[in-house]
Design a protein around this motif. Structure first.
Motif, PDB file in Angstrom:
ATOM      1  N   GLY A   1      -8.314  82.084  33.672  1.00  0.00           N
ATOM      2  CA  GLY A   1      -8.018  81.370  32.434  1.00  0.00           C
ATOM      3  C   GLY A   1      -9.243  80.858  31.698  1.00  0.00           C
ATOM      4  O   GLY A   1     -10.362  81.330  31.884  1.00  0.00           O
ATOM      5  N   GLU A   2      -8.994  79.854  30.848  1.00  0.00           N
ATOM      6  CA  GLU A   2     -10.064  79.296  30.005  1.00  0.00           C
ATOM      7  C   GLU A   2     -11.144  78.638  30.842  1.00  0.00           C
ATOM      8  O   GLU A   2     -12.340  78.781  30.568  1.00  0.00           O
ATOM      9  CB  GLU A   2      -9.467  78.295  29.024  1.00  0.00           C
ATOM     10  N   SER A   3     -10.733  77.908  31.879  1.00  0.00           N
ATOM     11  CA  SER A   3     -11.736  77.260  32.733  1.00  0.00           C
ATOM     12  C   SER A   3     -12.581  78.303  33.457  1.00  0.00           C
ATOM     13  O   SER A   3     -13.783  78.111  33.659  1.00  0.00           O
ATOM     14  CB  SER A   3     -11.054  76.343  33.750  1.00  0.00           C
ATOM     15  N   GLY A   4     -11.953  79.422  33.828  1.00  0.00           N
ATOM     16  CA  GLY A   4     -12.694  80.495  34.478  1.00  0.00           C
ATOM     17  C   GLY A   4     -13.726  81.120  33.552  1.00  0.00           C
ATOM     18  O   GLY A   4     -14.841  81.427  33.967  1.00  0.00           O
ATOM     19  N   GLU A   5     -13.351  81.275  32.267  1.00  0.00           N
ATOM     20  CA  GLU A   5     -14.289  81.834  31.298  1.00  0.00           C
ATOM     21  C   GLU A   5     -15.469  80.887  31.076  1.00  0.00           C
ATOM     22  O   GLU A   5     -16.620  81.331  30.976  1.00  0.00           O
ATOM     23  CB  GLU A   5     -13.570  82.107  29.975  1.00  0.00           C
ATOM     24  N   LEU A   6     -15.198  79.606  31.020  1.00  0.00           N
ATOM     25  CA  LEU A   6     -16.280  78.634  30.856  1.00  0.00           C
ATOM     26  C   LEU A   6     -17.233  78.679  32.052  1.00  0.00           C
ATOM     27  O   LEU A   6     -18.456  78.615  31.888  1.00  0.00           O
ATOM     28  CB  LEU A   6     -15.696  77.227  30.702  1.00  0.00           C
ATOM     29  N   ARG A   7     -16.663  78.790  33.253  1.00  0.00           N
ATOM     30  CA  ARG A   7     -17.504  78.872  34.443  1.00  0.00           C
ATOM     31  C   ARG A   7     -18.300  80.167  34.457  1.00  0.00           C
ATOM     32  O   ARG A   7     -19.466  80.181  34.871  1.00  0.00           O
ATOM     33  CB  ARG A   7     -16.634  78.764  35.700  1.00  0.00           C
ATOM     34  N   LEU A   8     -17.692  81.260  33.964  1.00  0.00           N
ATOM     35  CA  LEU A   8     -18.395  82.534  33.887  1.00  0.00           C
ATOM     36  C   LEU A   8     -19.618  82.416  32.979  1.00  0.00           C
ATOM     37  O   LEU A   8     -20.710  82.905  33.315  1.00  0.00           O
ATOM     38  CB  LEU A   8     -17.442  83.610  33.368  1.00  0.00           C
ATOM     39  N   GLN A   9     -19.450  81.758  31.849  1.00  0.00           N
ATOM     40  CA  GLN A   9     -20.565  81.560  30.924  1.00  0.00           C
ATOM     41  C   GLN A   9     -21.653  80.697  31.567  1.00  0.00           C
ATOM     42  O   GLN A   9     -22.850  80.968  31.408  1.00  0.00           O
ATOM     43  CB  GLN A   9     -20.060  80.908  29.633  1.00  0.00           C
ATOM     44  N   ALA A  10     -21.229  79.660  32.286  1.00  0.00           N
ATOM     45  CA  ALA A  10     -22.203  78.790  32.951  1.00  0.00           C
ATOM     46  C   ALA A  10     -22.952  79.542  34.042  1.00  0.00           C
ATOM     47  O   ALA A  10     -24.175  79.379  34.201  1.00  0.00           O
ATOM     48  CB  ALA A  10     -21.491  77.574  33.541  1.00  0.00           C
ATOM     49  N   LEU A  11     -22.230  80.362  34.801  1.00  0.00           N
ATOM     50  CA  LEU A  11     -22.883  81.176  35.833  1.00  0.00           C
ATOM     51  C   LEU A  11     -23.911  82.114  35.204  1.00  0.00           C
ATOM     52  O   LEU A  11     -25.012  82.296  35.737  1.00  0.00           O
ATOM     53  CB  LEU A  11     -21.838  81.999  36.588  1.00  0.00           C
ATOM     54  N   GLY A  12     -23.536  82.703  34.072  1.00  0.00           N
ATOM     55  CA  GLY A  12     -24.459  83.593  33.389  1.00  0.00           C
ATOM     56  C   GLY A  12     -25.745  82.884  32.997  1.00  0.00           C
ATOM     57  O   GLY A  12     -26.846  83.421  33.172  1.00  0.00           O
TER      58      GLY A  12
ATOM     59  N   TRP B   1     -30.801  91.646  30.418  1.00  0.00           N
ATOM     60  CA  TRP B   1     -30.015  91.098  29.316  1.00  0.00           C
ATOM     61  C   TRP B   1     -29.011  90.120  29.890  1.00  0.00           C
ATOM     62  O   TRP B   1     -29.000  89.883  31.099  1.00  0.00           O
ATOM     63  CB  TRP B   1     -29.323  92.194  28.501  1.00  0.00           C
ATOM     64  N   SER B   2     -28.161  89.572  29.062  1.00  0.00           N
ATOM     65  CA  SER B   2     -27.252  88.508  29.485  1.00  0.00           C
ATOM     66  C   SER B   2     -26.467  88.894  30.738  1.00  0.00           C
ATOM     67  O   SER B   2     -25.824  89.947  30.777  1.00  0.00           O
ATOM     68  CB  SER B   2     -26.272  88.173  28.361  1.00  0.00           C
ATOM     69  N   PRO B   3     -26.488  88.062  31.772  1.00  0.00           N
ATOM     70  CA  PRO B   3     -25.762  88.359  33.007  1.00  0.00           C
ATOM     71  C   PRO B   3     -24.248  88.349  32.865  1.00  0.00           C
ATOM     72  O   PRO B   3     -23.547  88.872  33.744  1.00  0.00           O
ATOM     73  CB  PRO B   3     -26.203  87.231  33.952  1.00  0.00           C
ATOM     74  N   VAL B   4     -23.718  87.766  31.775  1.00  0.00           N
ATOM     75  CA  VAL B   4     -22.266  87.656  31.654  1.00  0.00           C
ATOM     76  C   VAL B   4     -21.598  89.029  31.689  1.00  0.00           C
ATOM     77  O   VAL B   4     -20.538  89.211  32.298  1.00  0.00           O
ATOM     78  CB  VAL B   4     -21.884  86.889  30.372  1.00  0.00           C
TER      79      VAL B   4
END
Length: 381
Positions: A266-277, A169-172
């Motif tokens: 922060g927000e940039s970290g969350e965006l990167r987390l989604q991209a990594l996922g 399932w989603s890696p996030v």
């Protein structure tokens, strides 16, 4: 007759859905994409009704005494549970009991409705094995015993890849868990680890197929389960840990990922987390028909001085086959047992987790074995 409303037809739902569809209780499968739901039940002689998931339509369809099973993302469980209570229906999910779910306990008890959680694999089957070990040990407890409890569970590809892991399932969610601290008991003291890879240990499991080395780390907060499993307040705990197993070599393969996760903010970290996922899902999702593997090991050991006075260990070592992925079978079959028990009046009203009653544990584990996934005795390592 009550109707079971099963919400979500993902990879971890199919075996349980198909089992319930073979029974006498009416079953309706709700999914955002009905075509996927139809594929899940293809070939069944008596397929369930299929509806597109819409909460307004669901609310209109649920009657008092029905059962709502939420296999949706965890952030939707409370919405489904609230709908169940308002409709006079019962609720089941495989997820951990969140504080806002626990807050519904009094209302559930007042209305005589079950709000059952933690009835999947981990949490779920691990609870059953832990309770079984505690029931066996309790009559033998002596003052002065020091106890060591370990509950390890992991899912990974049956044929190991270079990454030592694949995502079902989603890696996030996996990435978020790796950024969360854990709390357990080690050497008689509370231990907090900020990042799982910082507290990595090795675990040798004496599985039915032979001894095997794994990497292991504590996850979440183990301490509330000391009381949930029935450890007496006066017992001396040398170790109490619930955690995750990974294939040998996992930490080395993931080290670049750990280093990046540690920098995200922060927000940039969350965006990167989604991209990594998204990147990980593209690279390391299971291929069509690829077999997964699940290993669950639960052990309780009582020490008298330096001598082992008692040891109990139970394990499941399952692989994906033509009846479904190992993860899907163990999660959704257990959920389906909870459905049966709710309909049979075997579970308490209010918010509860997997049962501690020995007879009900035996019933669920026997049903699991009949479906091909047996619990084995784990000898002392």
């Amino acid at each position: 007759m009550p109707t079971v409303h099963w919400l979500g037809a993902g990879l971890s739902s199919a075996p349980g859905i198909r089992r319930l569809a073979g029974g006498d209780t009416p079953l309706v499968l709700w999914n955002r994409t009905p075509a996927r739901a139809r594929a899940t039940v293809a070939g069944l002689p008596n397929p369930p009704g299929i509806r597109e998931l819409d909460f307004s339509a669901l609310s209109a369809a649920v009657n008092p005494g029905d059962v709502l099973v939420s296999m949706l993302p965890a952030d939707l469980h409370l919405k489904v549970a609230r709908l169940a209570l308002d409709s006079g229906a019962h609720f089941i999910s495989s997820s951990y009991i969140a504080p806002d779910m626990q807050d519904l306990d009094s209302e559930g008890r007042t209305r005589g409705l079950c709000l059952v959680n933690e009835v999947g694999l981990d949490p779920g089957l691990d609870h059953l094995l832990a309770h079984r070990l505690l029931h066996a040990y309790r009559p033998l407890h002596q003052e002065g015993h020091r106890l060591r409890f370990r509950s390890w569970c992991g899912g990974f590809p049956a044929l190991a890849n270079d990454f030592r892991y694949k995502f079902s399932w989603s890696p996030v969610g996996v990435l978020r868990a790796l950024r969360s601290p854990s709390r357990c008991v080690e050497n008689g003291k509370e231990k907090i680890v900020q990042r799982p890879w910082q507290g990595l240990s090795r675990y040798e499991a004496a599985l039915p197929g032979g001894h095997e080395q794994f990497e292991a780390y504590a996850n979440r907060d183990s301490l509330p389960f000391i009381n949930q499993y029935g450890f007496d307040a006066g017992w001396k705990l040398d170790q109490f840990v619930r955690g995750t197993l990974r294939l040998d070599g996992w930490a080395a393969a993931w080290r670049p990922l750990f280093e990046e996760l540690d920098t995200l903010e922060g927000e940039s970290g969350e965006l990167r987390l989604q991209a990594l996922g998204a990147e990980l899902w593209e690279k390391y999702a299971y291929d069509e028909g690829e077999a997964d593997r699940v290993v669950l090991c639960v052990e309780l050991e009582a020490l008298d001085g330096d001598t082992c006075a008692w040891h109990g260990g139970l394990c499941i070592d399952a692989r994906g086959n033509d009846t479904g992925s190992a993860m899907g079978r163990l999660v959704s079959h257990t959920v389906s047992f909870a459905v049966d028990s709710v309909l049979a009046g075997e579970l308490p009203s209010g918010v509860s987790a997997a049962p501690a009653d020995p007879a009900l544990i035996d019933k669920w584990l026997c049903a699991l074995a009949e479906l091909g996934d047996e619990v084995h005795t784990l000898p002392r390592s």
